[in-house]
Design a protein around this motif. Structure first.
Motif, PDB file in Angstrom:
ATOM      1  N   LEU A   1       0.830  -1.199   0.000  1.00  0.00           N
ATOM      2  CA  LEU A   1       0.000   0.000   0.000  1.00  0.00           C
ATOM      3  C   LEU A   1       0.868   1.255   0.000  1.00  0.00           C
ATOM      4  O   LEU A   1       0.572   2.230  -0.691  1.00  0.00           O
ATOM      5  N   GLU A   2       1.959   1.211   0.751  1.00  0.00           N
ATOM      6  CA  GLU A   2       2.866   2.358   0.820  1.00  0.00           C
ATOM      7  C   GLU A   2       3.528   2.641  -0.521  1.00  0.00           C
ATOM      8  O   GLU A   2       3.941   3.768  -0.781  1.00  0.00           O
ATOM      9  N   SER A   3       3.629   1.640  -1.377  1.00  0.00           N
ATOM     10  CA  SER A   3       4.296   1.825  -2.669  1.00  0.00           C
ATOM     11  C   SER A   3       3.366   2.410  -3.740  1.00  0.00           C
ATOM     12  O   SER A   3       3.820   2.777  -4.814  1.00  0.00           O
ATOM     13  N   LEU A   4       2.073   2.518  -3.440  1.00  0.00           N
ATOM     14  CA  LEU A   4       1.122   3.040  -4.426  1.00  0.00           C
ATOM     15  C   LEU A   4       1.041   4.557  -4.363  1.00  0.00           C
ATOM     16  O   LEU A   4       1.003   5.144  -3.276  1.00  0.00           O
ATOM     17  N   GLY A   5       0.973   5.165  -5.532  1.00  0.00           N
ATOM     18  CA  GLY A   5       0.760   6.606  -5.608  1.00  0.00           C
ATOM     19  C   GLY A   5      -0.712   6.935  -5.429  1.00  0.00           C
ATOM     20  O   GLY A   5      -1.578   6.047  -5.441  1.00  0.00           O
ATOM     21  N   GLN A   6      -1.006   8.225  -5.296  1.00  0.00           N
ATOM     22  CA  GLN A   6      -2.373   8.676  -5.047  1.00  0.00           C
ATOM     23  C   GLN A   6      -3.320   8.268  -6.172  1.00  0.00           C
ATOM     24  O   GLN A   6      -4.401   7.742  -5.917  1.00  0.00           O
ATOM     25  N   SER A   7      -2.943   8.496  -7.424  1.00  0.00           N
ATOM     26  CA  SER A   7      -3.850   8.195  -8.540  1.00  0.00           C
ATOM     27  C   SER A   7      -4.094   6.694  -8.679  1.00  0.00           C
ATOM     28  O   SER A   7      -5.224   6.258  -8.948  1.00  0.00           O
ATOM     29  N   GLU A   8      -3.051   5.893  -8.487  1.00  0.00           N
ATOM     30  CA  GLU A   8      -3.203   4.435  -8.578  1.00  0.00           C
ATOM     31  C   GLU A   8      -4.095   3.915  -7.442  1.00  0.00           C
ATOM     32  O   GLU A   8      -4.978   3.091  -7.660  1.00  0.00           O
ATOM     33  N   LEU A   9      -3.898   4.393  -6.252  1.00  0.00           N
ATOM     34  CA  LEU A   9      -4.707   3.987  -5.109  1.00  0.00           C
ATOM     35  C   LEU A   9      -6.156   4.437  -5.291  1.00  0.00           C
ATOM     36  O   LEU A   9      -7.092   3.673  -5.032  1.00  0.00           O
ATOM     37  N   ALA A  10      -6.356   5.659  -5.756  1.00  0.00           N
ATOM     38  CA  ALA A  10      -7.714   6.170  -5.983  1.00  0.00           C
ATOM     39  C   ALA A  10      -8.442   5.339  -7.037  1.00  0.00           C
ATOM     40  O   ALA A  10      -9.621   5.001  -6.865  1.00  0.00           O
ATOM     41  N   SER A  11      -7.760   4.962  -8.103  1.00  0.00           N
ATOM     42  CA  SER A  11      -8.415   4.161  -9.148  1.00  0.00           C
ATOM     43  C   SER A  11      -8.757   2.764  -8.645  1.00  0.00           C
ATOM     44  O   SER A  11      -9.829   2.236  -8.945  1.00  0.00           O
ATOM     45  N   ARG A  12      -7.885   2.169  -7.840  1.00  0.00           N
ATOM     46  CA  ARG A  12      -8.182   0.842  -7.284  1.00  0.00           C
ATOM     47  C   ARG A  12      -9.346   0.894  -6.305  1.00  0.00           C
ATOM     48  O   ARG A  12     -10.197   0.010  -6.294  1.00  0.00           O
ATOM     49  N   LEU A  13      -9.398   1.912  -5.485  1.00  0.00           N
ATOM     50  CA  LEU A  13     -10.516   2.062  -4.547  1.00  0.00           C
ATOM     51  C   LEU A  13     -11.823   2.295  -5.300  1.00  0.00           C
ATOM     52  O   LEU A  13     -12.870   1.775  -4.912  1.00  0.00           O
ATOM     53  N   THR A  14     -11.761   3.077  -6.365  1.00  0.00           N
ATOM     54  CA  THR A  14     -12.959   3.329  -7.173  1.00  0.00           C
ATOM     55  C   THR A  14     -13.487   2.030  -7.753  1.00  0.00           C
ATOM     56  O   THR A  14     -14.684   1.744  -7.675  1.00  0.00           O
ATOM     57  N   LEU A  15     -12.601   1.219  -8.328  1.00  0.00           N
ATOM     58  CA  LEU A  15     -13.019  -0.074  -8.884  1.00  0.00           C
ATOM     59  C   LEU A  15     -13.590  -0.978  -7.800  1.00  0.00           C
ATOM     60  O   LEU A  15     -14.603  -1.660  -8.008  1.00  0.00           O
ATOM     61  N   ASN A  16     -12.968  -0.994  -6.654  1.00  0.00           N
ATOM     62  CA  ASN A  16     -13.392  -1.865  -5.558  1.00  0.00           C
ATOM     63  C   ASN A  16     -14.741  -1.449  -4.970  1.00  0.00           C
ATOM     64  O   ASN A  16     -15.509  -2.290  -4.520  1.00  0.00           O
ATOM     65  N   CYS A  17     -15.014  -0.168  -4.983  1.00  0.00           N
ATOM     66  CA  CYS A  17     -16.215   0.334  -4.319  1.00  0.00           C
ATOM     67  C   CYS A  17     -17.404   0.530  -5.251  1.00  0.00           C
ATOM     68  O   CYS A  17     -18.476   0.915  -4.791  1.00  0.00           O
ATOM     69  N   GLN A  18     -17.228   0.292  -6.535  1.00  0.00           N
ATOM     70  CA  GLN A  18     -18.353   0.444  -7.449  1.00  0.00           C
ATOM     71  C   GLN A  18     -19.384  -0.638  -7.188  1.00  0.00           C
ATOM     72  O   GLN A  18     -19.043  -1.802  -6.954  1.00  0.00           O
TER      73      GLN A  18
END
Length: 154
Positions: free
Chosen positions: A34-51
């Motif tokens: 998780l620490e290795s992910l940037g803001q945009s990558e983390l935001a896109s993964r959370l968006t996919l997960n929460c849809q």
């Protein structure tokens, strides 16, 4: 949203109480990743997960499905699990006593066993992970025989 806020959201779903050493190692590994992910990558993964979306069950009616689940605490609520079981009533169920949010990391041997069992039904077909031409005729016959027995039992 800033990266530290997104990370806080994700970390809030991790177990905070006592867990066995393998689960603790899995959580530590995921925190490190998780620490290795940037803001945009983390935001896109959370968006996919929460849809709020799913595969419509009638479209995969003839495709074998196995649902893997853990009996201990995980991010999925009991209601979400029960809804999934209702949507896929013909799915096989693979239950693990423990595993938390990352059973594929901390219970990898059990997860691999369930995956192998699920994939056995495709052995020797065009959907197999191995090219059917690499499977011996004897092995195909054994597989066809075991599939016939399994289908009769169901």
């Amino acid at each position: 949203m800033p990266a530290f806020m997104l990370k806080k959201i994700v970390l809030g779903n991790f177990s905070s109480g006592p867990v066995d050493p393998m689960m603790a190692d899995a959580i530590d590994f995921m925190v490190d990743r998780l620490e290795s992910l940037g803001q945009s990558e983390l935001a896109s993964r959370l968006t996919l997960n929460c849809q709020n979306s799913y595969v419509e069950p009638h479209k995969i009616r003839d495709i074998p499905v196995t649902i893997m689940d853990v009996f201990d605490q995980s991010a999925l609520s009991t209601e979400a699990k029960e809804e999934m079981y209702k949507l896929y009533p013909n799915a096989r169920r693979a239950h693990l006593k423990t595993g938390g949010n990352f059973p594929y990391l901390c219970r990898s041997a059990e997860v691999n066993l369930y995956v192998q069992i699920h994939l056995l039904q495709f052995h020797g077909t065009k959907y197999a992970a191995i090219d059917p031409s690499m499977v011996s005729a004897e092995e195909l016959e054994v597989q066809k025989g075991s599939l016939g027995i399994n289908q009769e039992e169901q």
